[in-house]
Design a protein around this motif. Structure first.
Motif, PDB file in Angstrom:
ATOM      1  N   GLN A  36      45.017  40.850  43.621  1.00  0.00           N
ATOM      2  CA  GLN A  36      45.789  41.625  44.603  1.00  0.00           C
ATOM      3  C   GLN A  36      45.160  42.998  44.793  1.00  0.00           C
ATOM      4  O   GLN A  36      44.993  43.469  45.921  1.00  0.00           O
ATOM      5  CB  GLN A  36      47.244  41.765  44.152  1.00  0.00           C
ATOM      6  CG  GLN A  36      48.018  40.470  44.200  1.00  0.00           C
ATOM      7  CD  GLN A  36      49.377  40.582  43.523  1.00  0.00           C
ATOM      8  OE1 GLN A  36      49.611  41.466  42.693  1.00  0.00           O
ATOM      9  NE2 GLN A  36      50.269  39.668  43.852  1.00  0.00           N
ATOM     10  N   TRP A  37      44.834  43.663  43.689  1.00  0.00           N
ATOM     11  CA  TRP A  37      44.231  44.996  43.761  1.00  0.00           C
ATOM     12  C   TRP A  37      42.866  44.946  44.433  1.00  0.00           C
ATOM     13  O   TRP A  37      42.504  45.837  45.186  1.00  0.00           O
ATOM     14  CB  TRP A  37      44.098  45.605  42.376  1.00  0.00           C
ATOM     15  CG  TRP A  37      45.397  46.004  41.756  1.00  0.00           C
ATOM     16  CD1 TRP A  37      46.627  46.012  42.334  1.00  0.00           C
ATOM     17  CD2 TRP A  37      45.591  46.441  40.417  1.00  0.00           C
ATOM     18  NE1 TRP A  37      47.577  46.432  41.442  1.00  0.00           N
ATOM     19  CE2 TRP A  37      46.960  46.704  40.255  1.00  0.00           C
ATOM     20  CE3 TRP A  37      44.747  46.627  39.337  1.00  0.00           C
ATOM     21  CZ2 TRP A  37      47.496  47.154  39.063  1.00  0.00           C
ATOM     22  CZ3 TRP A  37      45.284  47.075  38.146  1.00  0.00           C
ATOM     23  CH2 TRP A  37      46.644  47.336  38.013  1.00  0.00           C
ATOM     24  N   ARG A  38      42.082  43.905  44.136  1.00  0.00           N
ATOM     25  CA  ARG A  38      40.763  43.751  44.759  1.00  0.00           C
ATOM     26  C   ARG A  38      40.932  43.594  46.269  1.00  0.00           C
ATOM     27  O   ARG A  38      40.231  44.235  47.055  1.00  0.00           O
ATOM     28  CB  ARG A  38      40.048  42.541  44.170  1.00  0.00           C
ATOM     29  CG  ARG A  38      38.670  42.296  44.784  1.00  0.00           C
ATOM     30  CD  ARG A  38      38.180  40.899  44.511  1.00  0.00           C
ATOM     31  NE  ARG A  38      39.094  39.921  45.107  1.00  0.00           N
ATOM     32  CZ  ARG A  38      39.177  38.649  44.738  1.00  0.00           C
ATOM     33  NH1 ARG A  38      38.443  38.187  43.767  1.00  0.00           N
ATOM     34  NH2 ARG A  38      40.023  37.835  45.333  1.00  0.00           N
ATOM     35  N   ASP A  39      41.854  42.740  46.663  1.00  0.00           N
ATOM     36  CA  ASP A  39      42.036  42.431  48.081  1.00  0.00           C
ATOM     37  C   ASP A  39      42.603  43.595  48.879  1.00  0.00           C
ATOM     38  O   ASP A  39      42.271  43.758  50.055  1.00  0.00           O
ATOM     39  CB  ASP A  39      42.921  41.199  48.252  1.00  0.00           C
ATOM     40  CG  ASP A  39      42.259  39.929  47.722  1.00  0.00           C
ATOM     41  OD1 ASP A  39      41.031  39.942  47.468  1.00  0.00           O
ATOM     42  OD2 ASP A  39      42.981  38.928  47.547  1.00  0.00           O
ATOM     43  N   ASP A  40      43.462  44.418  48.249  1.00  0.00           N
ATOM     44  CA  ASP A  40      44.051  45.534  49.010  1.00  0.00           C
ATOM     45  C   ASP A  40      43.298  46.856  48.829  1.00  0.00           C
ATOM     46  O   ASP A  40      43.686  47.880  49.358  1.00  0.00           O
ATOM     47  CB  ASP A  40      45.544  45.696  48.707  1.00  0.00           C
ATOM     48  CG  ASP A  40      45.852  46.256  47.326  1.00  0.00           C
ATOM     49  OD1 ASP A  40      44.941  46.735  46.625  1.00  0.00           O
ATOM     50  OD2 ASP A  40      47.037  46.218  46.935  1.00  0.00           O
ATOM     51  N   GLY A  41      42.184  46.819  48.066  1.00  0.00           N
ATOM     52  CA  GLY A  41      41.342  48.009  47.909  1.00  0.00           C
ATOM     53  C   GLY A  41      41.729  48.912  46.753  1.00  0.00           C
ATOM     54  O   GLY A  41      41.039  49.903  46.492  1.00  0.00           O
ATOM     55  N   THR A  42      42.802  48.611  46.040  1.00  0.00           N
ATOM     56  CA  THR A  42      43.247  49.458  44.936  1.00  0.00           C
ATOM     57  C   THR A  42      42.203  49.534  43.827  1.00  0.00           C
ATOM     58  O   THR A  42      41.925  50.613  43.301  1.00  0.00           O
ATOM     59  CB  THR A  42      44.584  48.953  44.355  1.00  0.00           C
ATOM     60  OG1 THR A  42      45.560  48.983  45.393  1.00  0.00           O
ATOM     61  CG2 THR A  42      45.052  49.793  43.200  1.00  0.00           C
TER      62      THR A  42
END
Length: 57
Positions: A36-42
């Motif tokens: 999730q973090w990878r996909d949303d740039g976090t």
């Protein structure tokens, strides 16, 4: 950033998610959070922040 230690451990050690230490919690939960973090740039944002402002410099 909860769980960041496990993400960095896997990334730096080159280990598989399933091999990460037990105290980090279930590998599958942390892996889903990482995705999730990878996909949303976090993840990229936090990694850049750590590289620019190391906590132990």
């Amino acid at each position: 950033m909860p769980g960041a230690e496990r993400h960095l451990w896997v990334w730096c050690s080159g280990a598989k998610w399933r091999d990460s230490p037990e105290p980090f919690g279930p590998w599958s939960t942390v892996y889903v959070r990482f995705r999730q973090w990878r996909d949303d740039g976090t993840f990229d944002s936090e990694l850049s922040r750590l590289l620019l402002n190391p906590p132990y410099s």
